[in-house]
Design a protein around this motif. Sequence first.
Motif, PDB file in Angstrom:
ATOM      1  N   GLY A  38       1.468 -45.597  69.005  1.00  0.00           N
ATOM      2  CA  GLY A  38       1.453 -44.718  70.375  1.00  0.00           C
ATOM      3  C   GLY A  38       0.454 -43.664  70.030  1.00  0.00           C
ATOM      4  N   GLY A  39      -0.247 -43.041  70.941  1.00  0.00           N
ATOM      5  CA  GLY A  39      -1.185 -42.031  70.673  1.00  0.00           C
ATOM      6  C   GLY A  39      -0.578 -40.915  70.269  1.00  0.00           C
ATOM      7  N   GLU A  40       0.624 -40.243  70.251  1.00  0.00           N
ATOM      8  CA  GLU A  40       0.831 -39.042  69.937  1.00  0.00           C
ATOM      9  C   GLU A  40       0.877 -39.107  68.307  1.00  0.00           C
ATOM     10  OE1 GLU A  40       1.543 -36.174  71.303  1.00  0.00           O
ATOM     11  OE2 GLU A  40       1.067 -37.349  73.161  1.00  0.00           O
ATOM     12  N   PHE A  41       0.927 -40.362  67.725  1.00  0.00           N
ATOM     13  CA  PHE A  41       0.869 -40.383  66.300  1.00  0.00           C
ATOM     14  C   PHE A  41      -0.487 -39.927  65.652  1.00  0.00           C
ATOM     15  CE2 PHE A  41      -0.613 -42.824  62.582  1.00  0.00           C
ATOM     16  CZ  PHE A  41       0.111 -42.473  61.506  1.00  0.00           C
ATOM     17  N   ALA A  75     -13.479 -51.205  67.058  1.00  0.00           N
ATOM     18  CA  ALA A  75     -14.121 -50.418  68.247  1.00  0.00           C
ATOM     19  C   ALA A  75     -14.293 -50.972  69.432  1.00  0.00           C
ATOM     20  CB  ALA A  75     -15.419 -50.154  67.525  1.00  0.00           C
ATOM     21  N   ALA A  76     -14.275 -52.606  69.497  1.00  0.00           N
ATOM     22  CA  ALA A  76     -14.307 -53.072  70.639  1.00  0.00           C
ATOM     23  C   ALA A  76     -13.174 -52.888  71.670  1.00  0.00           C
ATOM     24  CB  ALA A  76     -14.811 -54.449  70.470  1.00  0.00           C
ATOM     25  N   ASN A  77     -12.039 -53.208  70.762  1.00  0.00           N
ATOM     26  CA  ASN A  77     -10.542 -53.259  71.360  1.00  0.00           C
ATOM     27  C   ASN A  77     -10.308 -51.944  71.837  1.00  0.00           C
ATOM     28  OD1 ASN A  77      -9.874 -56.060  71.309  1.00  0.00           O
ATOM     29  ND2 ASN A  77      -9.776 -55.864  69.064  1.00  0.00           N
ATOM     30  N   ILE A  78     -10.617 -50.847  71.196  1.00  0.00           N
ATOM     31  CA  ILE A  78     -10.132 -49.569  71.654  1.00  0.00           C
ATOM     32  C   ILE A  78     -11.379 -48.897  72.653  1.00  0.00           C
ATOM     33  CG2 ILE A  78      -8.416 -49.217  69.956  1.00  0.00           C
ATOM     34  CD1 ILE A  78     -10.430 -47.165  68.805  1.00  0.00           C
ATOM     35  N   LEU A 121      -6.187 -46.159  70.707  1.00  0.00           N
ATOM     36  CA  LEU A 121      -5.666 -46.311  69.125  1.00  0.00           C
ATOM     37  C   LEU A 121      -4.359 -46.824  69.147  1.00  0.00           C
ATOM     38  CD1 LEU A 121      -7.138 -46.967  66.319  1.00  0.00           C
ATOM     39  CD2 LEU A 121      -6.552 -44.370  66.116  1.00  0.00           C
ATOM     40  N   GLY A 122      -3.523 -45.832  69.588  1.00  0.00           N
ATOM     41  CA  GLY A 122      -2.162 -46.001  69.520  1.00  0.00           C
ATOM     42  C   GLY A 122      -1.596 -47.229  70.331  1.00  0.00           C
ATOM     43  N   GLU A 123      -2.136 -47.470  71.422  1.00  0.00           N
ATOM     44  CA  GLU A 123      -1.583 -48.685  72.041  1.00  0.00           C
ATOM     45  C   GLU A 123      -2.007 -49.800  71.554  1.00  0.00           C
ATOM     46  OE1 GLU A 123      -2.696 -50.761  76.329  1.00  0.00           O
ATOM     47  OE2 GLU A 123      -2.884 -48.527  76.318  1.00  0.00           O
ATOM     48  N   TYR A 124      -3.342 -50.142  70.916  1.00  0.00           N
ATOM     49  CA  TYR A 124      -3.997 -51.275  70.157  1.00  0.00           C
ATOM     50  C   TYR A 124      -3.126 -51.395  68.999  1.00  0.00           C
ATOM     51  CZ  TYR A 124      -6.719 -54.532  68.138  1.00  0.00           C
ATOM     52  OH  TYR A 124      -7.367 -55.632  67.237  1.00  0.00           O
ATOM     53  N   LEU A 125      -2.939 -50.328  68.145  1.00  0.00           N
ATOM     54  CA  LEU A 125      -2.202 -50.540  66.825  1.00  0.00           C
ATOM     55  C   LEU A 125      -0.596 -50.403  66.935  1.00  0.00           C
ATOM     56  CD1 LEU A 125      -4.496 -48.274  64.589  1.00  0.00           C
ATOM     57  CD2 LEU A 125      -4.352 -50.882  64.742  1.00  0.00           C
ATOM     58  N   GLY A 126      -0.144 -49.919  68.054  1.00  0.00           N
ATOM     59  CA  GLY A 126       1.161 -50.156  68.230  1.00  0.00           C
ATOM     60  C   GLY A 126       2.026 -48.868  67.779  1.00  0.00           C
ATOM     61  N   ALA A 170      -7.951 -39.666  74.718  1.00  0.00           N
ATOM     62  CA  ALA A 170      -8.062 -40.828  75.340  1.00  0.00           C
ATOM     63  C   ALA A 170      -8.275 -41.982  74.297  1.00  0.00           C
ATOM     64  CB  ALA A 170      -9.165 -41.032  76.272  1.00  0.00           C
ATOM     65  N   GLU A 171      -9.012 -41.693  73.311  1.00  0.00           N
ATOM     66  CA  GLU A 171      -9.430 -42.374  71.946  1.00  0.00           C
ATOM     67  C   GLU A 171      -8.183 -42.569  71.370  1.00  0.00           C
ATOM     68  OE1 GLU A 171     -14.223 -41.422  71.296  1.00  0.00           O
ATOM     69  OE2 GLU A 171     -12.489 -40.195  70.292  1.00  0.00           O
ATOM     70  N   ALA A 172      -7.294 -41.483  71.099  1.00  0.00           N
ATOM     71  CA  ALA A 172      -6.187 -41.658  70.272  1.00  0.00           C
ATOM     72  C   ALA A 172      -5.250 -42.509  71.224  1.00  0.00           C
ATOM     73  CB  ALA A 172      -5.535 -40.155  70.261  1.00  0.00           C
ATOM     74  N   ASP A 173      -4.890 -42.336  72.320  1.00  0.00           N
ATOM     75  CA  ASP A 173      -4.115 -43.202  73.400  1.00  0.00           C
ATOM     76  C   ASP A 173      -4.486 -44.655  73.097  1.00  0.00           C
ATOM     77  OD1 ASP A 173      -2.532 -40.986  73.925  1.00  0.00           O
ATOM     78  OD2 ASP A 173      -3.813 -40.646  75.925  1.00  0.00           O
TER      79      ASP A 173
END
Length: 88
Positions: free
Chosen positions: A66-69, A31-34, A59-64, A54-57
Amino acid sequence: MDTRTAAPATVGEILREEFITPDMHTLYDLAANIEMDVDQLAQTLSNEHQLSDAEADRLGEYLGTGGEFWKNLRDGHLRWKNRTNNVG
């Protein structure tokens, strides 16, 4: 999977099954990281909150992934839900 009859996976299911460990600190760290409120993240895990773009983007950036996933998971489930609610 036949999405006409079976519900596709949700964001919460994939997060719980593939990314969140039983260690509760991981939930707070994620939660803190995203930059997401931990309560909203918990609601996402229980399918009570839909991720924003924005949350999806983030989350995707943090987890590697991608937000589209995450957007595709969210949108696929919403399409299925709308389709099944309009049947009958």
